[in-house]
Design a protein around this motif. Structure first.
Motif, mmCIF file in Angstrom:
data_model
loop_
_atom_site.group_PDB
_atom_site.id
_atom_site.type_symbol
_atom_site.label_atom_id
_atom_site.label_comp_id
_atom_site.label_asym_id
_atom_site.label_seq_id
_atom_site.Cartn_x
_atom_site.Cartn_y
_atom_site.Cartn_z
ATOM 1 N N GLY A 52 0.828 -1.215 0.000
ATOM 2 C CA GLY A 52 0.000 0.000 0.000
ATOM 3 C C GLY A 52 0.850 1.247 0.000
ATOM 4 N N LEU A 53 1.955 1.191 0.682
ATOM 5 C CA LEU A 53 2.830 2.349 0.786
ATOM 6 C C LEU A 53 3.445 2.699 -0.555
ATOM 7 C CD1 LEU A 53 3.827 4.092 3.130
ATOM 8 C CD2 LEU A 53 5.841 2.682 3.220
ATOM 9 N N VAL A 54 3.849 1.666 -1.289
ATOM 10 C CA VAL A 54 4.561 1.919 -2.533
ATOM 11 C C VAL A 54 3.609 2.171 -3.694
ATOM 12 C CG1 VAL A 54 6.271 0.953 -4.095
ATOM 13 C CG2 VAL A 54 6.430 0.502 -1.673
ATOM 14 N N LEU A 55 2.351 1.814 -3.492
ATOM 15 C CA LEU A 55 1.364 1.891 -4.578
ATOM 16 C C LEU A 55 1.301 3.241 -5.297
ATOM 17 C CD1 LEU A 55 -0.431 -0.366 -5.584
ATOM 18 C CD2 LEU A 55 -2.310 0.606 -4.316
ATOM 19 N N ALA A 91 0.680 7.589 -9.769
ATOM 20 C CA ALA A 91 -0.364 8.550 -9.433
ATOM 21 C C ALA A 91 0.212 9.818 -8.835
ATOM 22 C CB ALA A 91 -1.340 7.918 -8.437
ATOM 23 N N SER A 92 1.475 9.758 -8.476
ATOM 24 C CA SER A 92 2.044 10.952 -7.852
ATOM 25 C C SER A 92 3.461 11.149 -8.322
ATOM 26 C CB SER A 92 1.991 10.805 -6.336
ATOM 27 O OG SER A 92 3.255 10.994 -5.795
ATOM 28 N N ALA A 93 3.857 12.393 -8.388
ATOM 29 C CA ALA A 93 5.235 12.688 -8.780
ATOM 30 C C ALA A 93 6.170 12.179 -7.695
ATOM 31 C CB ALA A 93 5.388 14.194 -8.956
ATOM 32 N N PRO A 94 7.304 11.629 -8.058
ATOM 33 C CA PRO A 94 8.216 11.065 -7.043
ATOM 34 C C PRO A 94 8.663 12.105 -6.019
ATOM 35 C CG PRO A 94 9.081 10.699 -9.270
ATOM 36 C CD PRO A 94 7.803 11.413 -9.426
ATOM 37 N N GLY A 95 8.902 13.313 -6.481
ATOM 38 C CA GLY A 95 9.336 14.346 -5.548
ATOM 39 C C GLY A 95 8.300 14.604 -4.481
ATOM 40 N N PHE A 96 7.066 14.727 -4.912
ATOM 41 C CA PHE A 96 5.992 14.977 -3.962
ATOM 42 C C PHE A 96 5.814 13.798 -3.023
ATOM 43 C CE2 PHE A 96 2.434 16.918 -2.214
ATOM 44 C CZ PHE A 96 1.395 16.021 -2.146
ATOM 45 N N TYR A 97 5.951 12.585 -3.575
ATOM 46 C CA TYR A 97 5.839 11.385 -2.745
ATOM 47 C C TYR A 97 6.838 11.417 -1.605
ATOM 48 C CZ TYR A 97 5.697 6.449 -1.556
ATOM 49 O OH TYR A 97 5.579 5.268 -0.881
ATOM 50 N N VAL A 98 8.077 11.781 -1.939
ATOM 51 C CA VAL A 98 9.098 11.857 -0.890
ATOM 52 C C VAL A 98 8.730 12.913 0.136
ATOM 53 C CG1 VAL A 98 11.511 12.381 -0.434
ATOM 54 C CG2 VAL A 98 10.901 11.013 -2.408
ATOM 55 N N ARG A 154 -0.282 21.610 -1.841
ATOM 56 C CA ARG A 154 0.970 21.658 -2.562
ATOM 57 C C ARG A 154 0.918 20.737 -3.783
ATOM 58 N NH1 ARG A 154 5.894 22.841 -3.205
ATOM 59 N NH2 ARG A 154 7.508 21.264 -3.340
ATOM 60 N N GLN A 155 0.208 19.636 -3.626
ATOM 61 C CA GLN A 155 0.129 18.690 -4.727
ATOM 62 C C GLN A 155 -0.734 19.246 -5.848
ATOM 63 O OE1 GLN A 155 -2.296 15.256 -3.982
ATOM 64 N NE2 GLN A 155 -1.012 13.941 -5.213
ATOM 65 N N GLN A 156 -1.878 19.856 -5.469
ATOM 66 C CA GLN A 156 -2.822 20.277 -6.487
ATOM 67 C C GLN A 156 -2.542 21.668 -7.021
ATOM 68 O OE1 GLN A 156 -6.142 18.544 -6.814
ATOM 69 N NE2 GLN A 156 -6.398 17.560 -4.832
ATOM 70 N N ARG A 157 -1.752 22.445 -6.276
ATOM 71 C CA ARG A 157 -1.392 23.795 -6.680
ATOM 72 C C ARG A 157 -2.588 24.611 -7.150
ATOM 73 N NH1 ARG A 157 4.304 23.514 -6.721
ATOM 74 N NH2 ARG A 157 4.874 21.334 -6.904
ATOM 75 N N PRO A 158 -3.542 24.880 -6.252
ATOM 76 C CA PRO A 158 -4.670 25.711 -6.670
ATOM 77 C C PRO A 158 -4.224 27.140 -6.914
ATOM 78 C CG PRO A 158 -4.735 25.346 -4.327
ATOM 79 C CD PRO A 158 -3.592 24.542 -4.837
#
Lengths: 354, 333, 442
Positions: free
Chosen positions: B17-20, B26-33, C225-229
């Motif tokens: 679930g964590l790595v999903l 679904a998410s940018a790697p930078g944001f994930y970190v 931050r993710q959605q950047r509204p």
């Protein structure tokens, strides 16, 4: 000298098994009922009804429910207001979608739904014990808070999340004055108290108490923990669900998801601790204490003539409340019911000291 | 190995679930970190509070519901005192206040409730919570106060080469982590190397045995509550710097409860590990799982993190009823 | 132990039943003051309550009451909790020779709970700048008065403002607006209007609820931050406001793009974040920050005599001023009602007439000393809010600076049908008979 069983012989099993075997108890109870139904409505003001008596009756019902679980079965639950919420929202949706049902039927159905949910959240109790279980039930509280705030169907898609209810109608009689509400709630409470008392005296109650005292030994002698624990959760949640429905419909009239929050759960727990765990009478004492105390503390500075800012009064309320809880736990950990029992014991011996 | 398979299964499922979010793109790697780090930092904050719980339960068998109120009381003391004196002096005075508080609680509450059942002690600490609530607001006030640790609040961007746009790091969170690590180190030294620490461990193991070899129980309890009070002060200062100090912060300390049961009521290591697990789990669930649920069930917004910690703790408890690092309780009839 | 408790219980019962009869039939108008000076919302509740109470004291000290009828008041601590608010309402509604004048619940949650009771008790509930958005309709909500604006007005004004910033409402298509709101009836109120406008203009609406007390917002701002509204609307109260701004700083969201509702733009919200709050904007209606004629009077008649409720430094702060305006409108309503019913203590019903015929124009505002602190309002039986307008002010690190030339008014073509629909739904649910305003007036 007056409170004696002397001369009261029982000649049938039925009379031996009755709830109030001593004549003085029966007379006292009859007198109490007369006062409750007849005298109090004549003397009490609207404010007394709405702020003291009605909350007391509903919370006493909820406290009985919680006491069945915590006091009789020994499973600690800090999230019981969640099941009140389940009962309230279930009743709301039943009234909304199936308006032909009589309110009594709605109450019972709401209670059953709450019981089902309670059983679901009671399943972890088969594996987890004690304080671990207490914290796990806290999760139920927060989950229900979230569920009713988020799933729009429950609140009929109201954009404010708040639900409104119209006054309860029973057999063509609209219950909207404080007096009528009081009588209705009193009747419901007495009925449920009798049921609870009998449950506790029967084999289910004994199974619960066995689980509380020593669950391993109980299992060894053949009491199935699944049956005992889940039935405790179910019955307790039924009571609490009905109390929740009454709280929402009769007392509040309009509520938001935050109306059944952690504070209410903790208050229920305080009620049974102070009133006395494992005692139906204790639930009443505890409920009265918790309902009267904040109002009393609020009025006290005014009554004593001491000028104090409302903030200070509120802080004092918290401090005195906390101090009183600690005080009660130190002085009488078994609660007010124990004090009452001691009183009755003394009464039997009176005027002799021992 | 065979008996532990439920734990491993649970860990495997959670890791998946964590790595999903990362795996499905679904998410940018930078944001994930960033979310991961955010979760770890939050977890550190929870651990600071949970450590106090574990310490007290370990040594005196009391589940101190008032730990959150103590954190807040300490934070308020430091914040208000810092208005009149330099911060280090405020912290010192704060430590003195917390030790005095520990003394009073032990004298008034604990001594009178020796031998009572767990629920009664728990309710007593609940009473103490209410008391501290009112008392703290009376003495220190209900406004929002500041604790200035002198750390810049603006975030910095790092690793801009590795991840597009860089990763946002908050200096305060980094400081919080370092402080928590230092605290754990100090506590470990205290318990392992000093005589008092050894005595405390003896008391935690077995009250009666410790008493029989001459360890003064009451004094030990005062020491434990003082240490927990100091831990609460550290937690309060860190939280206060991060969130501002106001009475309602004590409600967030409720989040430390699932941490403490996940880790095991008697384990400080458990408090730390539990905190990290819950912090990461919560944030990940809120940021990634939340929107999925909102779309799937047409919910009115997220907010999953309110109860997700409890679900996590519950899952772990189902496979390990005493918590990850808790002592196994043997029921004898 | 038990005897003592029993005695206390009995005396409490007697006090509760007997307290209303003790007061003499004096020439007094009783003002109940529901306030919160403790809890998570105290930082905002305290200055508001101080302003309200101070103005009542001023009217007594400077004018000798309302045409000779002295004002008495009593505060009741609600802690922003709905059940305590209802208890305070029940306790105070009957006080004074003619009962309570009007209630300011200061909480949308309490407003919802107390609205039903107001029909039975016949006491006006003034919810200026908050409360039920549909209570503008006086034919259904006969006793609610959202004077000066509701959350639908506020949300509409904000959308119009950012539309203007973008160069036209049609340019909003495809933009993202995030609503960070307090998870309570207060925070949820604007959603209906924002969704309505979303259908019209095609922007993306991201809803981010924050649970009470609102101190945990890390995940919320990570999502932002993710959605950047493009814009963040803040609908918070109490500690939540300052935490939002702090988290915005921590995640690097530009404060210039944050717009708070008029309850999220006061000094206690921005000072905890220090310099980080520079550039944060919010709506401002009914009382911006600043000192005016009425403050001079306040210092002269109340504070110099040592009768001030709070600290003198609070004078001129946004929430303090707003408390004063709230008290002023209630006092003026009583004065207006006295024109019809006589210069004596008035009942709630009579005060309601005053509230429905309240007309404070620019000249009256100047005479009362509130010039620059209030917009004219004019209510009627059908329209219980009397017109609503607001401006935008920005925090520059030391004080609030009002954006010149910005005067926002809600678009009634959108709001009227929404209000009517919602009010009808309420009337149907509660089986309320709509008032006939023409018949009542004539």
């Amino acid at each position: 000298m007056f409170y004696r069983e002397n001369g009261q012989f029982k000649s049938t099993y039925a009379s031996d098994q009755q709830m109030l075997p001593i004549l003085q108890d029966r007379v006292f109870m009859a007198g109490l009922l007369v006062v409750a139904f007849g005298v109090v409505p004549m003397l009490a003001s609207d404010y007394l009804f709405l702020s003291l008596l009605i909350p007391f009756l509903i919370l006493a019902l909820a406290a009985i429910g919680l006491n069945l679980l915590v006091g009789y079965c020994g499973q600690i639950s800090i999230g019981h207001a969640a099941f009140m919420a389940v009962g309230a929202y279930a009743a709301y949706n039943l009234v909304l979608h199936v308006p032909q049902l009589s309110f009594l039927v709605v109450l019972v159905l709401a209670g059953l739904i709450a019981a089902a949910v309670g059983m679901l959240f009671g399943i972890p109790s088969l594996r987890i014990k004690g304080l671990y279980l207490a914290v796990a039930t806290l999760g139920a509280q927060f989950f229900m808070d979230w569920l009713f705030a988020r799933v729009k169907w429950f609140t009929n898609y109201a954009h404010s999340g708040s639900v409104q209810t119209s006054p309860v109608e029973l057999f063509g009689w609209t219950i909207d004055t404080p007096h009528e509400k009081y009588v209705f709630l009193l009747a419901v409470l007495i009925l449920f108290t009798v049921i609870a008392r009998n449950l506790v005296r029967g084999h289910i109650g004994r199974a619960w108490m066995a689980m509380r005292d020593m669950d391993v030994a109980a299992e060894v002698i053949g009491i199935r923990p699944v049956y005992a624990k889940l039935s405790a959760f179910a019955v307790s949640s039924f009571y609490v669900g009905v109390a929740g429905a009454l709280w929402g419909f009769v007392h509040l009239g309009s509520w938001e998801p935050l109306a059944f929050n952690l504070t209410l759960s903790l208050n229920l727990l305080f009620m049974i601790i102070i009133g006395g765990m494992g005692s139906i009478l204790g639930s009443f004492f505890g409920a009265a204490f918790i309902v009267v105390l904040p109002i009393l503390l609020n009025q006290l500075p005014q009554m004593l003539g001491i000028p104090m800012s409302t903030a200070m009064v509120s802080h004092l309320e918290f401090m005195i409340f906390g101090a009183l809880i600690v005080f009660f736990l130190i002085v009488e950990p078994h609660g007010l019911a124990r004090l009452w029992a001691i009183g009755k014991e003394k009464l039997r011996l009176w005027p002799f000291p021992h | 190995m065979k008996k532990n398979w439920p734990v491993f299964l649970l860990c495997a499922v959670l890791l998946v679930g964590l790595v999903l979010p990362l795996a499905t793109g679904a998410s940018a790697p930078g944001f994930y970190v960033e979310v991961l780090l955010g979760g770890l930092m939050t977890g550190v904050l929870y651990s600071l509070v949970a450590m106090g719980f574990a310490l007290i339960f370990k040594a005196s068998g009391v589940f101190n519901f008032a730990q959150g109120a103590m954190v807040l009381f300490a934070a308020l003391a430091v914040a208000r005192l810092a208005e009149r004196m330099p911060l280090w002096a405020a912290i010192l005075v704060g430590i003195v206040i917390m030790i005095a508080l520990a003394f009073v609680i032990e004298r008034v509450v604990l001594r009178s409730l020796v031998g009572q059942e767990a629920i009664a002690l728990f309710m007593a600490t609940l009473g103490v919570t209410f008391f501290l609530d009112g008392f703290g607001q009376t003495v220190w006030g209900s406004d929002i106060y500041k604790i200035e640790l002198g750390i810049a609040k603006e975030p910095v961007m790092v690793l801009q080469g590795l991840f597009q746009g860089g990763i946002l790091i908050n200096k305060e969170d980094v400081v919080a982590t370092l402080v928590a690590v230092a605290l754990v180190g100090v506590l470990a030294l205290f318990f392992q190397k000093t005589a008092t620490g050894r005595a405390l461990r003896a008391v935690a193991d077995d009250h009666q045995a410790a008493q029989s070899i001459g360890i003064p129980l009451n004094r030990m309890w005062v020491i434990v509550w003082s240490v927990a009070g100091i831990v609460a002060l550290v937690a309060g200062v860190i939280w206060g710097s991060r969130l501002g100090v106001q009475f309602s912060v004590s409600l967030v300390a409720l989040k430390a409860l699932p941490v403490v049961i996940l880790g095991g009521l008697t384990s400080v290591t458990g408090a730390i590990v539990g905190g990290l697990i819950i912090g990461v789990g919560e944030k990940m669930a809120e940021v990634f799982l939340g929107p999925v649920l909102v779309k799937a069930f047409d919910l009115a917004g997220g907010g999953i993190e309110n109860w997700f910690a409890y679900v996590l703790a519950l899952l772990f408890l189902l496979v390990r009823p005493e918590g990850l690092f808790g002592e196994k309780h043997i029921d004898r009839v | 132990m038990k005897a003592k408790l029993a005695m206390l219980a009995v005396s409490a019962a007697i006090a509760a039943t007997g307290s209303t009869t003790v007061l003499a039939q004096a020439k007094e108008q009783f003002f109940p003051v529901l306030s919160y000076r403790t809890g998570a919302y105290a930082p905002n509740g305290i200055p508001f309550a101080n302003g309200y109470v101070d103005y009542l004291k001023l009217v007594n000290a400077r004018d000798g009451g309302i045409n000779g009828v002295k004002i008495t008041f009593e505060e009741c601590e609600t802690g922003y909790a709905t059940d305590r608010g209802v208890e305070c309402y029940e306790r105070l509604k009957g006080k004074g020779p003619t009962g309570a004048t009007a209630f300011h619940p200061l909480s949308t949650g309490i407003t919802f709970a107390v609205t039903d009771k107001s029909f039975v008790d016949k006491i006006p509930i003034i919810t200026f700048g908050y409360g039920r958005a549909d209570s503008v309709d006086g034919t259904v909500f006969g006793w609610n008065f959202p004077l000066g604006g509701t959350y639908w007005d506020a949300a509409d004004m904000l959308v119009q403002h950012i539309g203007k910033k973008e160069g036209g409402l049609d340019k909003l298509k495809g933009k993202k607006i995030a609503l960070v709101y307090h998870d309570s009836p207060y925070g949820k109120e604007p959603i209906a209007l924002l969704e309505e406008r979303k259908k019209m203009h095609g922007y993306d609406l991201i809803l981010l609820p924050v649970t009470h007390p609102g101190v945990e917002q890390k995940a919320t701002w990570l999502q932002i931050r993710q959605q950047r509204p493009d814009y963040v609307f803040l609908w918070g109260w109490g500690v939540m406001n300052s935490t939002s701004i702090k988290e915005a700083v921590a995640t690097g969201y530009p404060r210039e793009k944050m717009y708070g509702v008029w309850w999220s733009g006061a000094e206690p919200d921005v000072t905890p974040a220090g310099d980080g709050a520079k550039g944060y904007n919010s709506l401002v209606f009914m009382a911006p920050a600043g000192m005016g004629q009425v403050h001079k009077d306040m210092v002269k008649h109340v504070y110099d005599k040592g009768q001030g409720t709070g600290k003198k430094e609070e004078l001129g702060q946004v929430l303090y001023n707003r408390g004063m305006v709230g008290a002023m409108m209630t006092v003026e309503a009583v004065r207006r009602a006295q024109v019809k019913y006589g210069k004596k203590p008035l009942k709630g019903e009579e005060v309601r007439w005053g509230l429905e015929n309240l007309s404070i124009d620019a000249a009256a505002i100047k005479k009362l000393g509130f010039e620059g602190f209030m917009a004219p309002i004019s209510t009627s039986c059908v329209d219980h809010h009397g017109g609503s307008q607001a401006g935008i002010h920005t925090w520059d690190g030391k004080q609030w600076v009002i954006e010149k030339g910005t005067l926002l008014k809600a678009d009634s073509t959108i709001l009227k049908p929404m209000i009517r629909a919602s009010a009808e739904k309420y009337a149907a649910e509660k089986k309320i008979v709509k008032r006939d305003c023409a018949k009542e007036a004539g």
